[in-house]
Write an enzyme that holds these catalytic residues in place. Structure first.
Site, PDB file in Angstrom:
ATOM      1  N   SER A   1      39.838 -16.145  11.468  1.00  0.00           N
ATOM      2  CA  SER A   1      40.586 -17.346  12.053  1.00  0.00           C
ATOM      3  C   SER A   1      41.771 -16.926  13.370  1.00  0.00           C
ATOM      4  O   SER A   1      42.447 -18.189  13.176  1.00  0.00           O
ATOM      5  CB  SER A   1      40.681 -17.499  10.565  1.00  0.00           C
ATOM      6  OG  SER A   1      42.100 -17.192  10.074  1.00  0.00           O
TER       7      SER A   1
ATOM      8  N   LYS B   1      50.102 -16.687  16.163  1.00  0.00           N
ATOM      9  CA  LYS B   1      49.287 -17.294  15.299  1.00  0.00           C
ATOM     10  C   LYS B   1      50.110 -18.106  14.699  1.00  0.00           C
ATOM     11  O   LYS B   1      50.725 -18.105  14.230  1.00  0.00           O
ATOM     12  CB  LYS B   1      47.897 -16.749  13.867  1.00  0.00           C
ATOM     13  CG  LYS B   1      46.951 -17.447  12.986  1.00  0.00           C
ATOM     14  CD  LYS B   1      45.844 -16.241  12.383  1.00  0.00           C
ATOM     15  CE  LYS B   1      45.143 -16.827  11.955  1.00  0.00           C
ATOM     16  NZ  LYS B   1      44.406 -16.336  10.624  1.00  0.00           N
TER      17      LYS B   1
ATOM     18  N   SER C   1      40.204 -11.503   9.800  1.00  0.00           N
ATOM     19  CA  SER C   1      40.954 -12.767  10.774  1.00  0.00           C
ATOM     20  C   SER C   1      41.176 -11.831  11.988  1.00  0.00           C
ATOM     21  O   SER C   1      41.438 -12.910  13.143  1.00  0.00           O
ATOM     22  CB  SER C   1      41.075 -13.866  10.618  1.00  0.00           C
ATOM     23  OG  SER C   1      40.301 -14.484   9.988  1.00  0.00           O
TER      24      SER C   1
HETATM   25  N1  GLN Z   1      36.555 -15.734   7.215  1.00  0.00           N
HETATM   26  C1  GLN Z   1      37.637 -15.075   5.833  1.00  0.00           C
HETATM   27  C2  GLN Z   1      37.359 -16.522   4.974  1.00  0.00           C
HETATM   28  O1  GLN Z   1      37.186 -17.645   5.294  1.00  0.00           O
HETATM   29  C3  GLN Z   1      38.742 -14.137   6.054  1.00  0.00           C
HETATM   30  C4  GLN Z   1      39.677 -15.035   6.879  1.00  0.00           C
HETATM   31  C5  GLN Z   1      40.994 -15.144   7.301  1.00  0.00           C
HETATM   32  O2  GLN Z   1      40.713 -13.144   7.415  1.00  0.00           O
HETATM   33  N2  GLN Z   1      41.666 -15.654   7.379  1.00  0.00           N
HETATM   34  O3  GLN Z   1      38.505 -16.076   4.312  1.00  0.00           O
END
Ligand code: GLN
Length: 442
Positions: free
Chosen positions: A114, A39, A138
């Site tokens: 994400s 990532k 995510s």
């Molecule tokens: N969807 C969640 C957020 O927008 C989790 C995102 C993540 O784990 N980076 O915060």
């Protein structure tokens, strides 16, 4: 497919699926033991690192994130940095200042977020493992939307050194792969205390103890609000688990319904302070014209280069921490977090894991996502955020396909430091699950 085949074809595949933001220039695997991607919020000394943000374009870190360094030390070759929601802010990888990854089962749909690019890469390339990061689901969400396995280990298990912070008390680095056994292998490779990261923990060693999953608790609230296809696949999976000799029971976990709002208060509070460092001076993009007063320079720069969701989170997170509001929001959310941990602990005194579907629906089309409000998108995370709030390890396995052939995932959560039980759950599940690979067309 050999490593050389992957290295000669992956740029073309990337031009259709957009899983990578930056890629290696090498076409030769040399003496690499395996190929991996990461990532783009994990720093890499040899590739630009942008964390999905225009504000970081041009940022070339001086060092590797510890997780990437450990993969390289074990013979891994980093082939690309994966597209993602800006700074991890999202559930569909569409909140990106750069490119949006496409679902390998249907390029008109999201990969989840994400860590969307990571899931896409792990689903598309054979023998590929990708590092992801989970702050509120995510890793599990994109694993579920892309039909693969994904694990976010216990908070503190893997060093956060070199991670571009989203929420420091929540962020966990983990692994996505099309093979269950890779989670055990690569979490072993990257875990362990790191003196460079003050939040990495002295920890019980990961050992292959042979500990098995014998029982799982399904929280009542975890089976509400599901699409019909997810509900069907989950019900069938429960029957299958029972036939594998696993004791499955329904339980009450009353705090879970408050986890999503508490998560968004805590995550945005932490994020809003983390983003303060991006002012167009230290990292990445800068402007030549320094004639503005410094605060005007910072504001105009941040207004231009942060995306809409990053700005929303700065506002939200600043508000929830303000004198006059912090008791009502921030302090209350911390209390909810304690209740979530207490609920998990009470279930883990009787069961090996907590089990729910990973996401309440399958990967949506981009057109459907653009019709969602920010709140609709936040609500989609109600099954994945509780485990991040509690710091407990959680893992998603593919458990079926909907009427359009889109993958469905099921999530196991175990007690702190009990990844072993999750590895067993995934490996035993994989033996009886028929994975339908995506047909990748270039
Ligand atoms: N969807 C969640 C957020 O927008 C989790 C995102 C993540 O784990 N980076 O915060």
């Amino acid at each position: 497919m050999t490593m050389r085949d992957v290295l000669s074809s992956f740029r073309e595949i990337n031009s259709k699926y957009h899983m990578f933001h930056a890629v290696t220039g090498d076409a030769d695997p040399g003496d690499a033991a395996f190929l991996f991607s990461a990532k783009d919020n994990l720093t890499s000394a040899d590739m630009e690192t942008c964390s999905g943000s225009r504000i970081l374009e041009g940022y070339r870190p001086a060092f590797d994130a510890e997780s990437i360094a450990r993969m390289r030390a074990a013979g891994g070759k980093l082939i690309g940095k994966c597209n993602m929601d800006e700074f991890g802010f999202g559930t569909f990888s569409v909140n990106s200042g750069l490119e949006i990854p496409r679902n390998p089962y249907d390029p008109e749909r999201s990969c989840g977020g994400s860590s969307g690019g990571s899931a896409c890469a792990a689903a598309v390339f054979e023998d590929h493992v990708s590092l992801g990061v989970s702050t509120g689901g995510s890793i599990c969400c994109p694993a579920s939307f892309c039909g693969i396995y994904g694990i976010a280990p216990t908070y503190g298990r893997v060093s956060r050194y070199g991670l571009i912070d989203y929420g420091n008390s929540l962020d966990k680095i983990g692994v996505l792969s099309a093979r269950a056994g890779d989670m055990r292998k690569y979490i072993h490779m990257i875990s362990g205390r790191d003196p460079k990261d003050p939040t990495s923990c002295a920890q019980p060693e990961l050992k292959d103890t042979g500990r098995k999953l014998k029982s799982a608790a399904v929280p009542k609230d975890g089976t509400e609000g599901l699409s019909a296809d997810v509900k069907d696949a989950f019900d069938r999976s429960l029957e299958k688990l029972k036939s594998m000799g696993i004791d499955v029971e329904t339980v009450e976990m009353p705090s879970l319904k408050y986890a999503m709002p508490a998560y968004y208060v805590l995550a945005t509070s932490e994020a809003s302070t983390n983003l303060a460092r991006y002012v167009g001076m230290r990292y990445g993009r800068q402007r030549g014209d320094l004639s503005l007063r410094f605060d005007d320079y910072f504001s105009s720069f941040r207004s231009e280069y942060f995306g809409e969701e990053a700005k929303r989170r700065i506002l939200l997170g600043t508000y929830t921490r303000m004198a006059g509001f912090r008791d009502r929001y921030y302090a209350k959310a911390l209390r909810v977090r304690q209740s979530v941990i207490a609920d998990y602990k009470s279930v883990f005194s009787r069961f090996d894991a907590v089990l729910t579907p990973t996401m309440p629906f399958t990967a949506p089309r981009f057109g459907e996502i653009s019709g969602m409000s920010a709140l609709d998108a936040y609500k989609a995370d109600y099954l994945t955020v509780p485990a991040n709030l509690a710091g407990t390890p959680h893992l998603s396995v593919p458990c079926g396909y909907d009427r359009n052939g889109m993958p469905i995932g099921m999530q196991f959560v175990a007690d702190h430091w009990n990844e072993e039980v999750l590895f067993d759950a995934a490996e035993s599940w994989e033996k009886g699950f028929e994975m339908v690979k995506p047909e990748v067309k270039v």
